[in-house]
Design a protein around this motif. Structure first.
Motif, PDB file in Angstrom:
ATOM      1  N   PRO A  30       1.844   6.302  20.871  1.00 52.38           N
ATOM      2  CA  PRO A  30       1.935   4.909  21.310  1.00 52.38           C
ATOM      3  C   PRO A  30       0.590   4.249  21.580  1.00 52.38           C
ATOM      4  CG  PRO A  30       2.229   6.346  23.192  1.00 52.38           C
ATOM      5  CD  PRO A  30       1.902   7.245  22.016  1.00 52.38           C
ATOM      6  N   THR A  31      -0.476   4.991  21.477  1.00 49.52           N
ATOM      7  CA  THR A  31      -1.762   4.424  21.874  1.00 49.52           C
ATOM      8  C   THR A  31      -2.558   3.874  20.697  1.00 49.52           C
ATOM      9  OG1 THR A  31      -2.683   6.646  21.887  1.00 49.52           O
ATOM     10  CG2 THR A  31      -1.928   5.769  23.987  1.00 49.52           C
ATOM     11  N   CYS A  91       0.882  -1.154  20.927  1.00 49.88           N
ATOM     12  CA  CYS A  91       1.944  -1.094  19.922  1.00 49.88           C
ATOM     13  C   CYS A  91       2.281  -2.476  19.366  1.00 49.88           C
ATOM     14  CB  CYS A  91       3.208  -0.476  20.501  1.00 49.88           C
ATOM     15  SG  CYS A  91       3.071   1.291  20.742  1.00 49.88           S
ATOM     16  N   PRO A 133      -0.704   2.905  16.136  1.00 56.32           N
ATOM     17  CA  PRO A 133      -0.220   1.674  15.511  1.00 56.32           C
ATOM     18  C   PRO A 133      -1.351   0.801  14.969  1.00 56.32           C
ATOM     19  CG  PRO A 133       0.999   2.081  17.516  1.00 56.32           C
ATOM     20  CD  PRO A 133      -0.120   3.085  17.496  1.00 56.32           C
ATOM     21  N   ILE A 134      -2.421   0.643  15.731  1.00 55.22           N
ATOM     22  CA  ILE A 134      -3.505  -0.211  15.246  1.00 55.22           C
ATOM     23  C   ILE A 134      -4.227   0.446  14.072  1.00 55.22           C
ATOM     24  CG2 ILE A 134      -5.188   0.583  16.997  1.00 55.22           C
ATOM     25  CD1 ILE A 134      -4.948  -2.967  15.538  1.00 55.22           C
ATOM     26  N   ALA A 153      -2.741   2.409  11.883  1.00 53.84           N
ATOM     27  CA  ALA A 153      -1.832   2.239  10.738  1.00 53.84           C
ATOM     28  C   ALA A 153      -1.948   0.819  10.199  1.00 53.84           C
ATOM     29  CB  ALA A 153      -0.397   2.530  11.161  1.00 53.84           C
ATOM     30  N   LYS A 154      -2.056  -0.128  11.108  1.00 49.38           N
ATOM     31  CA  LYS A 154      -2.171  -1.520  10.702  1.00 49.38           C
ATOM     32  C   LYS A 154      -3.437  -1.736   9.878  1.00 49.38           C
ATOM     33  CE  LYS A 154      -0.957  -5.975  12.452  1.00 49.38           C
ATOM     34  NZ  LYS A 154      -0.050  -6.555  13.409  1.00 49.38           N
ATOM     35  N   LEU A 165       3.801  -3.874  14.077  1.00 42.43           N
ATOM     36  CA  LEU A 165       3.383  -3.140  12.882  1.00 42.43           C
ATOM     37  C   LEU A 165       4.549  -3.192  11.916  1.00 42.43           C
ATOM     38  CD1 LEU A 165       1.428  -1.227  11.373  1.00 42.43           C
ATOM     39  CD2 LEU A 165       2.506   0.670  12.577  1.00 42.43           C
ATOM     40  N   GLN A 166       4.337  -3.852  10.778  1.00 40.87           N
ATOM     41  CA  GLN A 166       5.451  -4.155   9.880  1.00 40.87           C
ATOM     42  C   GLN A 166       6.371  -2.965   9.635  1.00 40.87           C
ATOM     43  OE1 GLN A 166       3.205  -5.390   6.341  1.00 40.87           O
ATOM     44  NE2 GLN A 166       4.111  -3.689   5.244  1.00 40.87           N
ATOM     45  N   TYR A 195       8.971   6.897   7.960  1.00 45.03           N
ATOM     46  CA  TYR A 195       7.840   6.137   8.480  1.00 45.03           C
ATOM     47  C   TYR A 195       7.130   5.396   7.357  1.00 45.03           C
ATOM     48  CZ  TYR A 195       3.567   5.233  11.196  1.00 45.03           C
ATOM     49  OH  TYR A 195       2.520   4.644  11.834  1.00 45.03           O
ATOM     50  N   LEU A 236      -3.147   0.079   6.575  1.00 45.53           N
ATOM     51  CA  LEU A 236      -2.214  -0.657   5.721  1.00 45.53           C
ATOM     52  C   LEU A 236      -2.916  -1.820   5.038  1.00 45.53           C
ATOM     53  CD1 LEU A 236       0.857  -0.840   4.984  1.00 45.53           C
ATOM     54  CD2 LEU A 236       1.091  -2.422   6.881  1.00 45.53           C
ATOM     55  N   MET A 250       0.527  -5.125  19.528  1.00 47.10           N
ATOM     56  CA  MET A 250      -0.720  -5.761  19.119  1.00 47.10           C
ATOM     57  C   MET A 250      -1.094  -6.950  20.000  1.00 47.10           C
ATOM     58  SD  MET A 250      -1.624  -3.824  16.612  1.00 47.10           S
ATOM     59  CE  MET A 250      -0.698  -2.432  16.031  1.00 47.10           C
ATOM     60  N   THR A 259       3.526  10.027  14.276  1.00 45.31           N
ATOM     61  CA  THR A 259       4.390   8.840  14.266  1.00 45.31           C
ATOM     62  C   THR A 259       4.813   8.377  15.652  1.00 45.31           C
ATOM     63  OG1 THR A 259       6.417  10.113  13.994  1.00 45.31           O
ATOM     64  CG2 THR A 259       5.300   9.411  11.971  1.00 45.31           C
ATOM     65  N   LEU A 270       6.927   1.281   6.651  1.00 47.58           N
ATOM     66  CA  LEU A 270       5.650   0.572   6.542  1.00 47.58           C
ATOM     67  C   LEU A 270       5.563  -0.194   5.239  1.00 47.58           C
ATOM     68  CD1 LEU A 270       2.632   2.778   7.671  1.00 47.58           C
ATOM     69  CD2 LEU A 270       3.283   0.568   8.536  1.00 47.58           C
TER      70      LEU A 270
END
Lengths: 134, 208
Positions: free
Chosen positions: B75-76, A40, B79-80, B82-83, A48-49, B118, B86, A42, B72, B122
Motif C-alpha cells: 500500500p505504500t 494509493c 501504486p505510484i 506502477a503508475k 491507479l487505473q 493484476y 505504466l 494518489m 501487489t 492495469l
C-alpha cells in the motif's frame, strides 16, 4: 470609544483567519489525506487505473457519501464499480484515525480536484461509524 | 579588429563544446582486490510470468528492459511505482527494443494467477511487461544485483523493506541507469536515459 478595540481585534482575527484558510480550506483533511490515502489514491485523486479507484470525479464517492467513513476506518473488499470500471482489490482500513480526522478527510476529498460534494457533518460521521462497528 | 575576435571567441567555444550526450556508463561493476574494474551483467535467472511462461535473460536478449521490484498488496510505494512504470510502458507502445520486468517480492501471495489479474487490471495484455514470480530466495538474491535492497522487516507497515528503483538494463545485461521510481520527475529524467540507450542500440546495428 469602547467599541474601537473589540472591532479592531475582531477585524484582525477575521483577516488572519481569511488569509490562512483561503488557499487551503481543508488543510487538516489534506494533510491527513496525504499521509494516509495518497500513496494509493494518489495526490491528485486519480488512483491507479484498473487497480485502485479514483476519488476525483468518482461517481461512487458522490453517490455513497454515507459509506465513506466506514470504508476509511474498516477498509473494503469485493467488487466495486467506479466510473464504469470494476475494481476488486482489497483496501486496508485505517483504524487509528479518529472520527474527527475521518470527517476532515472526507471534506477534503469532497472539495478537491474539482469535486464539489456536500459538507460532511461530524455528527453524521460519528453516527455512521457507530453503526458499522464490527 | 579586436572587437570581432571577442565576439567570435565565445561563439567558437559554444560551437565546439556542444556535443551529443555522452553514452550511459555501465553501472554494474566492482573492483577486484588488485584494483581492476570488472563489469557485471545481471546473473542468470529463471522466473515465471503472468502467462506461466519462463522468463530468463534470454527473454531479453538483444533488447533493453526496465526492471523493478514490488508486490501487489503493497500500500505504500508500489501504486505510484506502477503508475510511473505504466506511463513508460504506454509511452513506448511501439518500441520493440524495450521491455519491462516487474518482480514480486511476495511470491506467497503473488501467484501467477494473481499477477495475471493484476496485469490485466492495469491494462497489460501483451508480452512487453512481464510480472514474474519464483523462489523467494532467488527473487531476493537477484534484487541485490539490481541494486535494490529487499529485506523483510516485520516492524514496517507492509512488512517488507525495498527500494523503489527502476533499473535500466541494456541488451547485454549490463545496468546502465536507474532512478527512484516513486518520483515522477526522476522517472521523466530516466526516460532520457532510456532514449540515450535506445539511440545507442540503434546506431550499433546500423554501424555493422
Amino acid at each position: 470609544m469602547r467599541w474601537k478595540t473589540p472591532l479592531l481585534i475582531s477585524s484582525l482575527f477575521s483577516l488572519v483567519l481569511w488569509v490562512s484558510c483561503r488557499d487551503d480550506p481543508y488543510k487538516q483533511g489534506r494533510i491527513l489525506y496525504q499521509n494516509f490515502c495518497a500513496s494509493c489514491h494518489m495526490d491528485d485523486g486519480t488512483g491507479l487505473q484498473g487497480v485502485i479507484p479514483p476519488l476525483a470525479h468518482a461517481d461512487y464517492v458522490a453517490q455513497n457519501q454515507g459509506k465513506l467513513a466506514c470504508i476509511i476506518r474498516y477498509g473494503m473488499e469485493g467488487e466495486v464499480v467506479v466510473n464504469d470500471t470494476i475494481y476488486n482489490q482489497e483496501m486496508a482500513g485505517i483504524p487509528q484515525l479518529t472520527d474527527f480526522e475521518i470527517t476532515n478527510i472526507i471534506n477534503y476529498i469532497n472539495h478537491s480536484w474539482g469535486n464539489d460534494y456536500n459538507y460532511m457533518q461530524y455528527a453524521d460521521v460519528k453516527k455512521a461509524l457507530e453503526e458499522c462497528k464490527p | 579588429m579586436y572587437k570581432w575576435f571577442l565576439f567570435l571567441l565565445p561563439l567558437l567555444f559554444v560551437a565546439t563544446s556542444c556535443q551529443e550526450p555522452a553514452s550511459l556508463p555501465v553501472l554494474s561493476k566492482e573492483q577486484t582486490p588488485e584494483g581492476e574494474t570488472v563489469y557485471k551483467t545481471i546473473p542468470d535467472f529463471k522466473f515465471v510470468d503472468q502467462d506461466s511462461q519462463f522468463v530468463t535473460p534470454g527473454t531479453f536478449a538483444g533488447k533493453a528492459y526496465v526492471a523493478d521490484f514490488f508486490f501487489t498488496s503493497c500500500p505504500t510505494i508500489c501504486p505510484i511505482m506502477a503508475k510511473n512504470m505504466l506511463q513508460l510502458y504506454e509511452h513506448y507502445e511501439n518500441e520493440d527494443q524495450l521491455l519491462f520486468l516487474s518482480h514480486t517480492i511476495d511470491p506467497l501471495r503473488d501467484t501467477v494467477e494473481h499477477l495475471k489479474t493484476y496485469a490485466q487490471n492495469l491494462g497489460v495484455t501483451d508480452q512487453r511487461w512481464r510480472f514474474v514470480t519464483g523462489h523467494k530466495d532467488s527473487l531476493y538474491a537477484i534484487a541485490d544485483d539490481y541494486f535494490n535492497i529487499v529485506v523483510e522487516d516485520a516492524t514496517l507497515p507492509d512488512g517488507f523493506d525495498h527500494s523503489g528503483r527502476f533499473v535500466l538494463v541494456d541488451q547485454d545485461g549490463y545496468i546502465r541507469a536507474y532512478c527512484n521510481g516513486t518520483n515522477k520527475e526522476a522517472v521523466t529524467a530516466f526516460q532520457k536515459d532510456i532514449e540515450n540507450l535506445l539511440h545507442e542500440m540503434e546506431n550499433a546495428t546500423t554501424d555493422q
